[in-house]
Write a protein that holds these residues in place. Structure first.
Motif, mmCIF file in Angstrom:
data_model
loop_
_atom_site.group_PDB
_atom_site.id
_atom_site.type_symbol
_atom_site.label_atom_id
_atom_site.label_comp_id
_atom_site.label_asym_id
_atom_site.label_seq_id
_atom_site.Cartn_x
_atom_site.Cartn_y
_atom_site.Cartn_z
ATOM 1 N N VAL A 118 0.850 -1.193 0.000
ATOM 2 C CA VAL A 118 0.000 0.000 0.000
ATOM 3 C C VAL A 118 0.887 1.244 0.000
ATOM 4 C CG1 VAL A 118 -1.685 1.337 1.323
ATOM 5 C CG2 VAL A 118 -1.915 -1.151 1.157
ATOM 6 N N LEU A 119 0.575 2.170 -0.889
ATOM 7 C CA LEU A 119 1.292 3.442 -0.960
ATOM 8 C C LEU A 119 0.242 4.536 -1.028
ATOM 9 C CD1 LEU A 119 4.145 4.697 -1.148
ATOM 10 C CD2 LEU A 119 3.876 4.666 -3.629
ATOM 11 N N THR A 120 0.054 5.224 0.087
ATOM 12 C CA THR A 120 -1.066 6.159 0.182
ATOM 13 C C THR A 120 -0.700 7.358 1.043
ATOM 14 O OG1 THR A 120 -3.431 6.293 0.773
ATOM 15 C CG2 THR A 120 -2.022 4.954 2.194
ATOM 16 N N THR A 121 -1.582 8.354 1.053
ATOM 17 C CA THR A 121 -1.375 9.528 1.908
ATOM 18 C C THR A 121 -2.073 9.361 3.245
ATOM 19 O OG1 THR A 121 -3.291 10.579 0.855
ATOM 20 C CG2 THR A 121 -1.130 11.134 -0.023
ATOM 21 N N ALA A 128 -2.555 -7.031 2.713
ATOM 22 C CA ALA A 128 -1.415 -6.247 2.232
ATOM 23 C C ALA A 128 -0.133 -6.702 2.913
ATOM 24 C CB ALA A 128 -1.647 -4.757 2.499
ATOM 25 N N THR A 129 0.937 -6.792 2.150
ATOM 26 C CA THR A 129 2.238 -7.184 2.693
ATOM 27 C C THR A 129 2.896 -6.025 3.421
ATOM 28 O OG1 THR A 129 2.557 -8.823 0.954
ATOM 29 C CG2 THR A 129 4.539 -8.053 2.070
ATOM 30 N N GLY A 130 2.615 -4.807 2.978
ATOM 31 C CA GLY A 130 3.238 -3.637 3.601
ATOM 32 C C GLY A 130 2.400 -2.392 3.403
ATOM 33 N N TYR A 131 2.797 -1.326 4.091
ATOM 34 C CA TYR A 131 2.027 -0.088 4.079
ATOM 35 C C TYR A 131 2.990 1.081 4.242
ATOM 36 C CZ TYR A 131 -2.261 2.664 5.021
ATOM 37 O OH TYR A 131 -3.303 3.546 4.958
ATOM 38 N N LEU A 132 3.108 1.883 3.198
ATOM 39 C CA LEU A 132 3.972 3.055 3.239
ATOM 40 C C LEU A 132 3.173 4.301 2.891
ATOM 41 C CD1 LEU A 132 7.360 2.179 1.467
ATOM 42 C CD2 LEU A 132 6.905 2.327 3.907
ATOM 43 N N LEU A 133 3.663 5.429 3.371
ATOM 44 C CA LEU A 133 3.052 6.703 3.011
ATOM 45 C C LEU A 133 3.778 7.294 1.804
ATOM 46 C CD1 LEU A 133 2.448 8.225 6.553
ATOM 47 C CD2 LEU A 133 0.943 6.789 5.155
ATOM 48 N N LYS A 134 3.066 8.108 1.031
ATOM 49 C CA LYS A 134 3.625 8.636 -0.214
ATOM 50 C C LYS A 134 4.786 9.604 0.000
ATOM 51 C CE LYS A 134 -0.384 7.967 -3.179
ATOM 52 N NZ LYS A 134 -1.529 8.586 -3.877
ATOM 53 N N ASP A 135 4.986 10.050 1.233
ATOM 54 C CA ASP A 135 6.123 10.941 1.481
ATOM 55 C C ASP A 135 7.390 10.156 1.826
ATOM 56 O OD1 ASP A 135 5.524 10.043 3.995
ATOM 57 O OD2 ASP A 135 5.210 12.023 4.887
ATOM 58 N N ALA A 136 7.330 8.824 1.681
ATOM 59 C CA ALA A 136 8.509 7.993 1.958
ATOM 60 C C ALA A 136 9.632 8.362 0.990
ATOM 61 C CB ALA A 136 8.173 6.516 1.818
ATOM 62 N N ARG A 186 12.704 8.077 -1.612
ATOM 63 C CA ARG A 186 12.874 7.211 -2.781
ATOM 64 C C ARG A 186 13.541 5.872 -2.423
ATOM 65 N NH1 ARG A 186 14.425 8.503 -8.473
ATOM 66 N NH2 ARG A 186 15.919 6.953 -9.210
ATOM 67 N N GLU A 187 14.663 5.927 -1.697
ATOM 68 C CA GLU A 187 15.376 4.691 -1.367
ATOM 69 C C GLU A 187 14.569 3.801 -0.431
ATOM 70 O OE1 GLU A 187 17.999 3.413 -2.760
ATOM 71 O OE2 GLU A 187 18.097 5.170 -4.071
ATOM 72 N N GLU A 188 13.799 4.417 0.467
ATOM 73 C CA GLU A 188 12.947 3.635 1.368
ATOM 74 C C GLU A 188 11.890 2.887 0.568
ATOM 75 O OE1 GLU A 188 9.680 4.482 4.897
ATOM 76 O OE2 GLU A 188 11.450 5.779 4.790
ATOM 77 N N LEU A 189 11.372 3.546 -0.464
ATOM 78 C CA LEU A 189 10.363 2.907 -1.313
ATOM 79 C C LEU A 189 10.968 1.741 -2.090
ATOM 80 C CD1 LEU A 189 7.520 2.834 -2.401
ATOM 81 C CD2 LEU A 189 8.119 4.654 -4.004
ATOM 82 N N PHE A 190 12.166 1.928 -2.629
ATOM 83 C CA PHE A 190 12.841 0.846 -3.348
ATOM 84 C C PHE A 190 13.071 -0.355 -2.420
ATOM 85 C CE2 PHE A 190 15.097 4.006 -6.419
ATOM 86 C CZ PHE A 190 13.913 4.158 -7.126
#
Length: 214
Positions: free
Chosen positions: A85-88, A103-111, A113-117
Motif C-alpha cells: 500500500v502506498l497512500t497519503t 497487504a504485505t506492507g504499508y507506506l506513506l507517499k512521502d517515503a 525514494r530509497e525507502e520505497l525501493f
C-alpha cells in the motif's frame, strides 16, 4: 544481486501524475520493471490477472473501486503478487483494514525514494514493511481482548518474532537460527495464537504494544 531478475510492478493510483511519477522513478532504477498501471481497484484486478506482477503498489481511496476491496479480492483469488500500500492516509480506519485484507506492507507517499525501493524489494520477498507512522498506529489498533498476562512466548518464539520485526523472510530466519522453514512456520503459528493475531504485521505491532519488542 545484479544477477537477480527485475522485480515486476503494477502501479495502482487514480491520479495520472502520481502513476507517471512512480513509473519514472522505478524505470530509472536498476532491478525494477513496470508492467502496467491501473486507475482503480477494479482495473487493478483485471491488470493483475493479465500481467501477473511480483508487486502491486496500491493506493487506497479511489473512485471506481477502492484499494482494500481489491486487496481482499486478490487474497481470495490466491494472487501471487504482493501488495504494498502506498497512500497519503495513515488513519486507523485505513491501515488496519488494508493489513487485514492481506497487504504485505504499508507506506506513506512521502517515503524517501530509497525507502520505497527497499520496501518493494522486501515485499517481493514476502517480508512485512510498515512505515514508522503506520507501525505506531497499528500498535494501538491491534489490541486484543486477551490479557497481557496470557501464555508467554518461548525464548525461540521471541527470537523468531525479533527477526520478523526486522523484515526477515522465513527462509532467512531458518538459516539464521539453524532450523527448517517448516519449524519457523510452526513457531509463527504458535506466536500468532498467543498474541491473538493473524499475520506478521499484526504480530510485530502487538509485540511492540506489549513491550515484548522494545
Amino acid at each position: 544481486m545484479t544477477d537477480d531478475p527485475a522485480i515486476s510492478l503494477l502501479i495502482v493510483d487514480d491520479h495520472p501524475v502520481v502513476r507517471d511519477g512512480l513509473r519514472g522513478m522505478f524505470e530509472s532504477a536498476p532491478g525494477f520493471r513496470v508492467l502496467g498501471e491501473a486507475a482503480d481497484g477494479n482495473e487493478a484486478l483485471e491488470r493483475a490477472a493479465a500481467l501477473d506482477p511480483d508487486v502491486i503498489l496500491m493506493d487506497l481511496r479511489m473512485p471506481g473501486g477502492g484499494g482494500v476491496d481489491a486487496i481482499r479480492e486478490l487474497s481470495r483469488r490466491g494472487a501471487r503478487a504482493k501488495v504494498l500500500v502506498l497512500t497519503t492516509y495513515d488513519t486507523d480506519s485505513d491501515t488496519l483494514p488494508a493489513i487485514e485484507a492481506g497487504a504485505t506492507g504499508y507506506l506513506l507517499k512521502d517515503a524517501p525514494r530509497e525507502e520505497l525501493f527497499t520496501a518493494v524489494r522486501a515485499a517481493a520477498d514476502g517480508r512485512t514493511v510498515l512505515s514508522p507512522a503506520v507501525a505506531s498506529r497499528l500498535v494501538s489498533a491491534v489490541r486484543t481482548p486477551r490479557s497481557p498476562g496470557g501464555e508467554p512466548l518461548s525464548a525461540r518464539e521471541r527470537e523468531v518474532l525479533a527477526l520478523v520485526a526486522r523484515g526477515t523472510s522465513n527462509r532467512e530466519i531458518a538459516r539464521e537460527l539453524f532450523i527448517s522453514e517448516a519449524t519457523v512456520k510452526t513457531h509463527l503459528t504458535h506466536l500468532y495464537a498467543k498474541l491473538g493475531v493473524k499475520d506478521r504485521a499484526a504480530a510485530v505491532a502487538a509485540a511492540y504494544d506489549r513491550g515484548i519488542l522494545g
